[in-house]
Write a protein that holds these residues in place. Structure first.
Motif, PDB file in Angstrom:
ATOM      1  N   THR B 154       0.855  -1.192   0.000  1.00 42.84           N
ATOM      2  CA  THR B 154       0.000   0.000   0.000  1.00 42.84           C
ATOM      3  C   THR B 154       0.891   1.243   0.000  1.00 42.84           C
ATOM      4  O   THR B 154       0.599   2.231  -0.683  1.00 42.84           O
ATOM      5  CB  THR B 154      -0.911   0.002   1.247  1.00 42.84           C
ATOM      6  N   SER B 160      -3.083  -3.507  -5.020  1.00 43.25           N
ATOM      7  CA  SER B 160      -4.056  -4.261  -5.820  1.00 43.25           C
ATOM      8  C   SER B 160      -3.392  -5.320  -6.701  1.00 43.25           C
ATOM      9  O   SER B 160      -4.055  -5.990  -7.486  1.00 43.25           O
ATOM     10  CB  SER B 160      -4.862  -3.288  -6.686  1.00 43.25           C
ATOM     11  N   ASP B 161      -2.083  -5.454  -6.593  1.00 39.71           N
ATOM     12  CA  ASP B 161      -1.373  -6.379  -7.487  1.00 39.71           C
ATOM     13  C   ASP B 161      -0.682  -7.514  -6.731  1.00 39.71           C
ATOM     14  O   ASP B 161       0.301  -8.080  -7.218  1.00 39.71           O
ATOM     15  CB  ASP B 161      -0.332  -5.603  -8.299  1.00 39.71           C
TER      16      ASP B 161
END
Lengths: 282, 272
Positions: B154, B160-161
């Motif tokens: 983050t 998100s990966d």
């Protein structure tokens, strides 16, 4: 009289300067490959020492070892079994023809079984694994080397010799005997199929005739031999991969040299170990 | 598309996480890194010819120089990937050249290294890459480790990966993940090899902000090898310019900009 005067003077470059000019590069070109070979042995010796030193320290990299056992063992199984099967069938066809000529047809099951267990099973397995696993390890570690992944492992305080090399070498040592058993089984099975197609015989009878004179040492010595093959393949492939340099071209060179050198040393070891086995297990 | 969220400096997991990097060595009061008389040659070619550098805690030193002047070699010497031909490298007062492999590995746990091309492990996912040093050197439980990995990712805008493989990421994204991995053990020293090379201006600025934040909040000592003069000006307390194996000049960005030295002036001219 000087000390030097006692030494017989054979030839000096002053005798023939032109010959000296020609001899220099010739000697250098002769010496270079010998020097490179000696360097290679020296470097692989240091590599083995570093792996051995890393091996005795914790942690023991169990997760990576299991991954490598799968990579070397399970994923090589179909190819090794197919190679063993092909050799078994060919042996049965060729031996039958020869044994009939010499009136020793009854020896066919024993000839097939002993040939496979003693020589063709271990050697074929060694060469197939050299090709598949040797190239795989050489290319994988070579790629990791040129993209600095091995440096990244080292920079994070983890010993790459243990994480990458030891696990792969141990997987090769442990898996080669099991793969050899698979090749032996496939070879004996197709040997029986080829035999029974020519002259029907039950599998049980074929095995009884084949293993009638087999002893424990008939299995033990070849199994030990394949462990040595595994050691050779693992060490050479890891060494060639981890010393890779020169980008993608270097990775290609590592993969090729892993296969060529490990196959060469497997065949060399086969000759030496066969002689030793005959001495210790006559 | 590259995520461009505001970068947040990953802090220690608030819940008393047990990271191995806490053992920062015997002397945390003096300078974090002291290099004296470092010489390094490759096959007779002198790359570093007596380099002296000192970096204090919470300070950032930018190393500039033309390509092939030994900037990356300098970082590799500091983290022990290569040995100097002669000279002394002290990390938190410990002499790196005389501690042996086990000692070097202990010191390495206090350092984070971002490689020029990120050097992510291509057989592991993004999440596993960042978890790699934690799995090795921390006593975190699996859920704590997962939380820490998420926090780190983050921090560099890559949350998100998690499940992607490195081959699915762009160069800039790989670098962000590499930075998250370098920060995993909360290092007291950060070595960054061209952290903004090949990144878009927004991501470059975010990386710079992250480094500044680490300086302020965690007293991290950093050496940043870069060709990005703008980035060097933003993040570095001091700058050293290498040329033909020597440190030609060391000072603040403004001091270097004002220098009369022909090579220094030439170096700074392009960006002015």
């Amino acid at each position: 009289m000087s000390h030097n005067a006692k030494v017989p003077r054979l030839w000096s470059s002053q005798d023939d300067p032109q010959a000296a000019t020609l001899a220099g590069p010739a000697l250098a070109s002769l010496w270079r490959p010998i020097n490179e070979l000696l360097e290679w042995f020296g470097e692989i010796g240091i590599f083995v020492w570093q792996v051995a030193r890393a091996t005795v320290r914790r942690p023991f990299e169990g997760r990576e070892l299991i991954r490598q056992l799968d990579e070397v063992g399970a994923k090589s199984l179909p190819m090794v079994a197919m190679a063993g099967a092909a050799i078994g069938a060919v042996l049965a066809l060729e031996s039958r023809h020869s044994l009939i000529r010499f009136g020793a047809k009854a020896m066919l099951p024993a000839a097939i079984v002993f040939s496979i267990i003693h020589e063709t099973g271990p050697v074929v397995t060694g060469l197939v694994v050299s090709g598949r696993v040797g190239a795989g390890i050489g290319a994988e570690l070579g790629s990791m080397k040129v993209t600095e992944q091995i440096d990244a492992i080292e920079a994070s305080g983890v010993n790459p010799y243990k994480l990458l090399a030891f696990t792969r070498i141990l997987a090769c040592v442990l898996m080669l005997p099991l793969l050899t058993l698979a090749a032996d089984f496939a070879g004996v099975a197709t040997g029986w199929i080829a035999t029974t197609l020519a002259e029907p015989m039950s599998f049980q009878k074929f095995l009884q005739a084949g293993f009638a004179r087999a002893t424990f040492s008939d299995f033990l010595a070849p199994t030990f031999r394949t462990m040595v093959f595994g050691l050779i393949i693992g060490v050479i492939a890891c060494f060639q991969g981890m010393r890779s340099q020169g980008g993608t071209e270097g990775v290609g060179r590592s993969a090729t040299s892993s296969v060529v050198l490990s196959s060469l040393f497997v065949m060399l070891a086969d000759v030496i170990l066969t002689k030793l086995i005959l001495v210790f297990f006559p | 598309m590259m995520p461009t969220d505001q970068v947040v400096a990953p802090t220690a997991a608030a819940s008393g996480t047990n990271l191995a990097a806490e053992s920062a060595g015997p002397n945390n009061n003096g300078p974090a890194m002291v290099l004296k008389g470092i010489h390094k040659s490759f096959e007779g070619q002198v790359v570093l010819n007596g380099i002296d550098l000192t970096v204090g805690s919470g300070k950032t030193l930018a190393v500039l120089g033309r390509s092939g002047t030994g900037k990356s070699v300098l970082l590799r010497l500091i983290i022990g990937l290569q040995k100097p031909d002669s000279g002394s490298i002290q990390i938190h007062g410990q002499e790196l050249t005389s501690v042996g492999l086990e000692g070097i590995n202990e010191i390495r746990k206090t350092m984070g290294f971002l490689f020029q091309h990120a050097a992510l492990y291509d057989s592991l996912t993004v999440e596993e890459n960042v978890a790699f040093p934690l799995r090795r050197h921390s006593k975190l439980t699996a859920p704590e480790r997962a939380d820490r990995v998420k926090e780190l990712l983050t921090g560099v805008g890559m949350e998100s990966d998690l499940k992607k493989m490195p081959s699915e990421l762009s160069g800039g994204m790989q670098k962000r993940v590499g930075l998250a991995r370098a920060l995993a053990l909360e290092p007291s020293i950060l070595l960054l090899d061209e952290p903004t090379a090949g990144l878009d201006p927004i991501t470059s600025r975010e990386i710079d902000e992250l480094i500044l934040k680490l300086q302020e909040e965690r007293d991290v000592a950093s050496i940043v090898v870069t060709h990005d003069l703008h980035s060097a000006k933003t993040i570095a307390d001091r700058i050293v310019l290498l040329h033909e194996g020597n440190a030609v000049i060391e000072g603040t960005f403004e001091e270097l900009e004002r220098s009369d030295d022909e090579f220094v002036a030439e170096f700074f001219k392009r960006d002015s």
